[in-house]
Scaffold this motif. Structure first.
Motif, PDB file in Angstrom:
ATOM      1  N   ILE A  12      -8.613  -2.709   0.319  1.00  0.00           N
ATOM      2  CA  ILE A  12      -8.218  -1.269   0.636  1.00  0.00           C
ATOM      3  C   ILE A  12      -8.557  -0.343  -0.208  1.00  0.00           C
ATOM      4  CG2 ILE A  12      -6.124   0.131   1.262  1.00  0.00           C
ATOM      5  CD1 ILE A  12      -7.053  -1.087   3.963  1.00  0.00           C
ATOM      6  N   ASP A  13      -8.247  -0.504  -1.314  1.00  0.00           N
ATOM      7  CA  ASP A  13      -8.164   0.601  -2.384  1.00  0.00           C
ATOM      8  C   ASP A  13      -9.977   0.593  -2.833  1.00  0.00           C
ATOM      9  OD1 ASP A  13      -5.956   1.596  -2.202  1.00  0.00           O
ATOM     10  OD2 ASP A  13      -5.071  -0.146  -3.754  1.00  0.00           O
ATOM     11  N   VAL A  64      -7.725  -1.708   8.437  1.00  0.00           N
ATOM     12  CA  VAL A  64      -7.189  -3.227   8.376  1.00  0.00           C
ATOM     13  C   VAL A  64      -6.131  -3.025   9.627  1.00  0.00           C
ATOM     14  CG1 VAL A  64      -5.977  -5.028   7.458  1.00  0.00           C
ATOM     15  CG2 VAL A  64      -7.690  -3.839   6.057  1.00  0.00           C
ATOM     16  N   PHE A  65      -6.276  -3.586  10.556  1.00  0.00           N
ATOM     17  CA  PHE A  65      -5.251  -3.639  11.584  1.00  0.00           C
ATOM     18  C   PHE A  65      -4.402  -5.070  11.580  1.00  0.00           C
ATOM     19  CE2 PHE A  65      -3.364  -5.004  15.611  1.00  0.00           C
ATOM     20  CZ  PHE A  65      -2.605  -4.154  15.771  1.00  0.00           C
ATOM     21  N   ARG A  66      -2.899  -4.747  11.489  1.00  0.00           N
ATOM     22  CA  ARG A  66      -2.079  -5.924  11.219  1.00  0.00           C
ATOM     23  C   ARG A  66      -0.923  -5.786  12.546  1.00  0.00           C
ATOM     24  NH1 ARG A  66      -1.440  -9.705   7.292  1.00  0.00           N
ATOM     25  NH2 ARG A  66      -3.203  -9.808   5.903  1.00  0.00           N
ATOM     26  N   LEU A 110      -1.873   0.417  11.355  1.00  0.00           N
ATOM     27  CA  LEU A 110      -3.414   0.476  10.997  1.00  0.00           C
ATOM     28  C   LEU A 110      -3.413   0.795   9.466  1.00  0.00           C
ATOM     29  CD1 LEU A 110      -6.418   0.492  12.077  1.00  0.00           C
ATOM     30  CD2 LEU A 110      -5.975   3.028  12.810  1.00  0.00           C
ATOM     31  N   ILE A 111      -4.120   0.347   8.549  1.00  0.00           N
ATOM     32  CA  ILE A 111      -3.941   0.638   7.275  1.00  0.00           C
ATOM     33  C   ILE A 111      -5.463   1.013   6.724  1.00  0.00           C
ATOM     34  CG2 ILE A 111      -3.280  -0.153   4.799  1.00  0.00           C
ATOM     35  CD1 ILE A 111      -1.612  -2.680   6.819  1.00  0.00           C
ATOM     36  N   VAL A 127       0.873  -1.340  -0.048  1.00  0.00           N
ATOM     37  CA  VAL A 127      -0.128  -0.094   0.010  1.00  0.00           C
ATOM     38  C   VAL A 127       0.822   1.280  -0.068  1.00  0.00           C
ATOM     39  CG1 VAL A 127      -1.951  -1.127   1.160  1.00  0.00           C
ATOM     40  CG2 VAL A 127      -0.149  -0.020   2.696  1.00  0.00           C
ATOM     41  N   ASP A 128       0.008   2.305  -0.104  1.00  0.00           N
ATOM     42  CA  ASP A 128       0.942   3.809  -0.234  1.00  0.00           C
ATOM     43  C   ASP A 128       1.293   3.887   1.139  1.00  0.00           C
ATOM     44  OD1 ASP A 128       1.510   6.220  -1.952  1.00  0.00           O
ATOM     45  OD2 ASP A 128       0.777   6.897   0.053  1.00  0.00           O
TER      46      ASP A 128
END
Ligand SMILES: Cc1ncc(COP(=O)(O)O)c(C=O)c1O
Length: 354
Positions: free
Chosen positions: A187-188, A195-197, A213-214, A69-70
């Motif tokens: 996500i996009d 999303v938590f990883r 956190l994404i 991701v960005d």
């Protein structure tokens, strides 16, 4: 009864489950963290006098690349608690599920947010009632795979919430141990998905307290406004950068090594005849259901008191009759197997094998 070797024991820390205990209660990585991260943390000690700001930004870039991701879509947090706080402070009251991860409601209570709980549907599937009642702008948080039930929810159910315009936090802490979760692919597509990883379990870095956190860039920017000035510490970010850059396949290797042990653990639990039902798992732990809550507590207590093996009961997650056992190293599982035989004499009226 055999004991795990010193190499497989976790160093001393908190409460009763100290260095001599077999720790199967917190879903920790059984064989330690990535060696490159351990070296980097040692090395970083020479820089403890320097604030971590630049390195935190660098770590966020490394994490963003890792997840594809960005970098503006990522904020590093001190574990799931801080990620939860950012969501609750930025987005309001909480809706979640039970049995489910208790960390969301615990933080909501501290931050004086209202909590709405929905019971899982039969088979621990996602509550259709929650989907029916959800409104645009609601904040819903769930672990997927779920803790303590160790299963993934149906993508359709989760997507229905996003299609309604809800904010949805998917906590994918356990995603690397099984069939994964849909979060990062979505996500996009969804502006209100978060999303938590965690880096605690599949990267074996629980002691560093780091998660990501994404989400959509604007949403992440909004949530960051309540974050402390220097959120995560230098040792943690330097350890994380080293782990991801030097051992990006650590989670895959850990999952591969863990899988046959999870099968073995399930077999041991079923063979013990102490449990009414032992569930399949998409995580690094297994849920065993007992006849009732008192049996679950008795098993936990006897294992701890008589054999120094620590497992978790699941009442705190909204499931009174469950025992949750982490997939440990080979020796721990064999220890557990012997221990279950030993305590079964103390337990009246075993149940028929399921
Ligand atoms: C669903 C879930 N999320 C998050 C965590 C903890 O994550 P962290 O160590 O990153 O705070 C746990 C720990 O047990 C968990 O079960």
């Amino acid at each position: 009864m055999g004991r795990p070797s010193a190499r497989d024991r976790t160093p001393p820390c908190d409460h009763r489950a100290d260095c001599t205990a077999v720790r199967l209660h917190l879903n920790e990585a059984p064989w330690g963290g990535p060696p490159a991260a351990i070296d980097a943390v040692r090395d970083a000690a020479a820089r403890v006098h320097l604030y971590p700001a630049g390195d935190t930004r660098r770590a966020a870039r490394v994490v963003a690349d890792y997840f594809g991701v960005d970098r503006h879509q990522v904020v590093l947090t001190t574990g799931v608690d801080e990620a939860t706080d950012l969501c609750l402070l930025g987005l309001g009251d909480l809706t979640t599920v039970t049995p489910g991860f208790n960390g969301f409601a615990a933080r909501a209570a501290v931050l004086q947010r209202n909590v709405t709980m929905h019971n899982l549907d039969p088979g621990f599937t996602f509550p259709v009632e929650l989907i029916d009642r959800a409104r645009a702008g609601d904040l819903i948080m769930v672990a997927n795979p779920n803790n303590p039930t160790a299963n993934l929810f149906a993508d359709d159910h989760l997507a229905a919430l996003l299609d309604k315009g809800c904010f949805l936090l998917l906590d994918e802490t356990y995603a690397d141990f099984g069939h994964g979760g849909p979060g990062l692919q979505w996500i996009d597509r969804y502006e209100r998905l978060l999303v938590f990883r965690s880096f605690s379990k599949s990267f074996g870095l629980g002691g560093l307290r780091l998660g990501a956190l994404i989400g959509d860039e604007r949403l992440i920017k909004r949530l960051r406004t309540t974050q402390p000035y220097y959120p995560v510490d230098r040792l943690a970010v330097e350890g994380l950068i080293a782990a991801i850059q030097n051992e990006p396949d650590f989670p895959a290797r850990l999952a591969e090594r863990m899988r046959p042990l999870r099968d073995r653990l399930i077999a041991v639990l079923r063979d013990s005849e102490l449990f009414a039902h032992v569930l399949e798992s998409d995580t690094n732990f297994v849920l065993a259901l007992c006849e009732d809550a008192s049996r679950a507590h008795e098993i936990q207590r006897l294992l701890a008191d008589q054999t120094n093996i620590f497992v978790a009961t699941t009442a705190q997650f909204g499931l009174d009759d469950g025992v949750r056992i982490s997939v440990g190293p080979e020796e721990s599982i064999e220890c557990l197997s012997e221990a279950l035989k030993a305590i079964s004499n103390d337990i009246a009226g075993k149940v028929a094998t399921v």
